[in-house]
Design an enzyme around this catalytic site. Sequence first.
Site, PDB file in Angstrom:
ATOM      1  N   ARG A   9      -4.877   1.336  12.563  1.00  0.00           N
ATOM      2  CA  ARG A   9      -5.696   1.546  11.373  1.00  0.00           C
ATOM      3  C   ARG A   9      -6.389   2.908  11.413  1.00  0.00           C
ATOM      4  O   ARG A   9      -6.506   3.578  10.385  1.00  0.00           O
ATOM      5  CB  ARG A   9      -6.720   0.411  11.234  1.00  0.00           C
ATOM      6  CG  ARG A   9      -7.369   0.404   9.870  1.00  0.00           C
ATOM      7  CD  ARG A   9      -8.264  -0.797   9.667  1.00  0.00           C
ATOM      8  NE  ARG A   9      -9.563  -0.615  10.279  1.00  0.00           N
ATOM      9  CZ  ARG A   9     -10.659  -1.275   9.911  1.00  0.00           C
ATOM     10  NH1 ARG A   9     -10.595  -2.175   8.938  1.00  0.00           N
ATOM     11  NH2 ARG A   9     -11.801  -1.076  10.513  1.00  0.00           N
ATOM     12  N   HIS A  63       0.912  -1.153   0.000  1.00  0.00           N
ATOM     13  CA  HIS A  63       0.000   0.000   0.000  1.00  0.00           C
ATOM     14  C   HIS A  63       0.945   1.196   0.000  1.00  0.00           C
ATOM     15  O   HIS A  63       1.412   1.639   1.060  1.00  0.00           O
ATOM     16  CB  HIS A  63      -0.876   0.041   1.246  1.00  0.00           C
ATOM     17  CG  HIS A  63      -1.578  -1.254   1.532  1.00  0.00           C
ATOM     18  ND1 HIS A  63      -2.598  -1.726   0.754  1.00  0.00           N
ATOM     19  CD2 HIS A  63      -1.408  -2.184   2.509  1.00  0.00           C
ATOM     20  CE1 HIS A  63      -3.031  -2.881   1.239  1.00  0.00           C
ATOM     21  NE2 HIS A  63      -2.319  -3.187   2.301  1.00  0.00           N
ATOM     22  N   GLN A 118       1.286   4.280   2.461  1.00  0.00           N
ATOM     23  CA  GLN A 118       1.614   4.080   3.880  1.00  0.00           C
ATOM     24  C   GLN A 118       3.105   4.291   4.171  1.00  0.00           C
ATOM     25  O   GLN A 118       3.493   4.488   5.324  1.00  0.00           O
ATOM     26  CB  GLN A 118       1.141   2.698   4.347  1.00  0.00           C
ATOM     27  CG  GLN A 118      -0.387   2.627   4.378  1.00  0.00           C
ATOM     28  CD  GLN A 118      -0.937   1.260   4.747  1.00  0.00           C
ATOM     29  OE1 GLN A 118      -0.227   0.394   5.224  1.00  0.00           O
ATOM     30  NE2 GLN A 118      -2.231   1.060   4.492  1.00  0.00           N
ATOM     31  N   HIS A 138      -6.675  -9.853   1.496  1.00  0.00           N
ATOM     32  CA  HIS A 138      -6.205  -9.915   2.885  1.00  0.00           C
ATOM     33  C   HIS A 138      -7.014 -10.975   3.607  1.00  0.00           C
ATOM     34  O   HIS A 138      -8.243 -10.979   3.498  1.00  0.00           O
ATOM     35  CB  HIS A 138      -6.527  -8.619   3.635  1.00  0.00           C
ATOM     36  CG  HIS A 138      -5.708  -7.426   3.270  1.00  0.00           C
ATOM     37  ND1 HIS A 138      -6.279  -6.213   2.982  1.00  0.00           N
ATOM     38  CD2 HIS A 138      -4.365  -7.241   3.216  1.00  0.00           C
ATOM     39  CE1 HIS A 138      -5.319  -5.316   2.765  1.00  0.00           C
ATOM     40  NE2 HIS A 138      -4.154  -5.906   2.892  1.00  0.00           N
ATOM     41  N   HIS A 174      -1.195 -12.398   4.278  1.00  0.00           N
ATOM     42  CA  HIS A 174      -1.072 -12.651   5.714  1.00  0.00           C
ATOM     43  C   HIS A 174      -1.441 -14.102   6.037  1.00  0.00           C
ATOM     44  O   HIS A 174      -0.558 -14.874   6.354  1.00  0.00           O
ATOM     45  CB  HIS A 174      -1.877 -11.665   6.581  1.00  0.00           C
ATOM     46  CG  HIS A 174      -1.586 -10.230   6.249  1.00  0.00           C
ATOM     47  ND1 HIS A 174      -0.317  -9.727   6.289  1.00  0.00           N
ATOM     48  CD2 HIS A 174      -2.390  -9.202   5.831  1.00  0.00           C
ATOM     49  CE1 HIS A 174      -0.337  -8.444   5.929  1.00  0.00           C
ATOM     50  NE2 HIS A 174      -1.573  -8.100   5.633  1.00  0.00           N
ATOM     51  N   ASP A 201       4.156  -4.399   2.413  1.00  0.00           N
ATOM     52  CA  ASP A 201       2.846  -4.010   2.935  1.00  0.00           C
ATOM     53  C   ASP A 201       2.770  -2.559   3.403  1.00  0.00           C
ATOM     54  O   ASP A 201       2.600  -1.652   2.594  1.00  0.00           O
ATOM     55  CB  ASP A 201       2.473  -5.004   4.060  1.00  0.00           C
ATOM     56  CG  ASP A 201       1.048  -4.848   4.570  1.00  0.00           C
ATOM     57  OD1 ASP A 201       0.372  -3.895   4.190  1.00  0.00           O
ATOM     58  OD2 ASP A 201       0.598  -5.695   5.367  1.00  0.00           O
TER      59      ASP A 201
HETATM   60  C1  NGQ Z   1      -4.764  -2.096   4.728  1.00  0.00           C
HETATM   61  N1  NGQ Z   1      -3.316  -3.323   6.191  1.00  0.00           N
HETATM   62  O1  NGQ Z   1      -5.623  -2.286   3.865  1.00  0.00           O
HETATM   63  O2  NGQ Z   1      -3.965  -1.168   4.653  1.00  0.00           O
HETATM   64  C2  NGQ Z   1      -4.691  -3.019   5.892  1.00  0.00           C
HETATM   65  C3  NGQ Z   1      -5.379  -2.435   7.076  1.00  0.00           C
HETATM   66  C4  NGQ Z   1      -7.669  -3.442   7.112  1.00  0.00           C
HETATM   67  C5  NGQ Z   1      -2.992  -4.518   6.683  1.00  0.00           C
HETATM   68  N2  NGQ Z   1      -3.945  -5.386   6.792  1.00  0.00           N
HETATM   69  C6  NGQ Z   1      -6.835  -2.203   6.905  1.00  0.00           C
HETATM   70  N3  NGQ Z   1      -1.783  -4.803   7.050  1.00  0.00           N
HETATM   71  O3  NGQ Z   1      -7.184  -4.567   7.036  1.00  0.00           O
HETATM   72  O4  NGQ Z   1      -8.863  -3.256   7.327  1.00  0.00           O
HETATM   73 ZN    ZN Z   2      -2.260  -5.020   3.209  1.00  0.00          ZN
END
Ligand code: NGQ
Ligand code: ZN
Length: 459
Positions: free
Chosen positions: A82, A58, A61, A236, A273, A324
């Site tokens: 988050r 992403h 980030q 995810h 993950h 990530d």
């Molecule tokens: C994301 N990141 O989409 O950036 C996610 C967080 C979520 C990670 N999962 C947001 N590492 O999963 O709702």
């Molecule tokens: Zn992610």
Amino acid sequence: MRRFLLRHALLPDGWHDDVLVAVDAAGLIVSVTPAQSVVDATLLNGPVLPGLANLHSHAFQRAMAGLAERSGPAADSFWTWRETMYRFAAKLTPADIEAIASQLYAEMLEAGFTAVAEFHYVHHQADGTPYDDPAELSWRVLAAAEASGIGLTHLPVLYRHGGFGNREPQTRQRRFLHDSDAYARLLQKLEPALRNRSDRRLGIAPHSLRAVSPEMLRAALAALDDIDAAAPVHIHIAEQIAEVDESLAWSGRRPVDWLLDQGMVNERWCLVHATHLTPGETLRLAQSGAVAGLCPTTEANLGDGLFPAVDYMAAGGRIGIGSDSHISVDAAEDLRLLEYGQRLIRRSRNLLASGPERSTGRRLFDACAAGGAQAVGQPMGAIAVGRRADFLLLDAEAPTLAARNGDAVLDSWIFAGQRRAMLREVWVGGQRVVEQGRHIRAGEFAARYRQCLRRLIEE
Ligand code: NGQ
Ligand code: ZN
């Protein structure tokens, strides 16, 4: 046709000295042969590895990496991180996205990643209204890939809900949202720009089972199949215990079990993950042919838990690495942490070597080169005919590599190296993009990035 002479090259069947590699105008390898005599070729004078894919990114980030390491008013968790991330995402302009991604992709190249799968989910303006061109932010990501020279698998994210069972999304998620029709239109719009190039691929990313209903998941797959029935599908899954519990409450099944029950997971899938698995899920996932997309530094940073890598790999499971959240951008560090997590929990050593008398570094590198290439759907991951000419030239003069040969080079790069210090040159499709350890446009990208960050952080 260009020719390269690789002094010590890691080929699919192991290390070879003095390898001649011919590369066509499209950047693909057309032959790999022993160098018989002195030839007119570009010399890569040191150990040469194939480039790795970074299978989960992403990009935006990267700009908040290091800014969520202060404790908040109450206990910190993935979910409080988050919220911080959502506040940050709310501020980004199209120019910011491009500036951050350009800097990040240059850093990835310097760190040994020659392609990235961008799991791209900030699509709309801050109030949730689509841009005049709904693909605006995707174009910014593509522009960053173009400027940096990295291979890009673009995965526009499908996001509709705020939790299992079609919960309505939160206000902070409004920049992410699509319905199935708008999403299919976005794919159609992007497809021509990603077709017919060995360093571009379009895929889809249903964000998670929290964000997408089963019906939407199927519709997205059908829309992708209309374009390319082999294209990558990333999701995810099972990163947090709360997500597993909500899945059980929703369907009576854990996330990975539920997804595998649908009968659609195969080699084109990457389950990102997949941290929380039962032994049964571990085996099923390993047998599916899909890639488990592991992001060791982010998973450690977010307090996710440990993927059962030993059991999964023993069952033949495929893996790749991603950075990530980009809390760290360093292929060697992610490979090292993958092994170290297992050592710490099992109080043992060389666990992912997967057998006696084997190099752990080599085994990790080979697995992630192959799994990463599969997950991004690009012809890479090996120095072999038909693959892209992506080379990582390590510094033969680095003290850390003194008197190392073959697999000991990989073990030393991964376990004994300082960040990036040993990567001298990086080539993508036969083009050199990193020289003396630095991206050829590093200065320009860094200047624009600093300016963007000053506005974002100080305003
Ligand atoms: C994301 N990141 O989409 O950036 C996610 C967080 C979520 C990670 N999962 C947001 N590492 O999963 O709702
Ligand atoms: Zn992610």
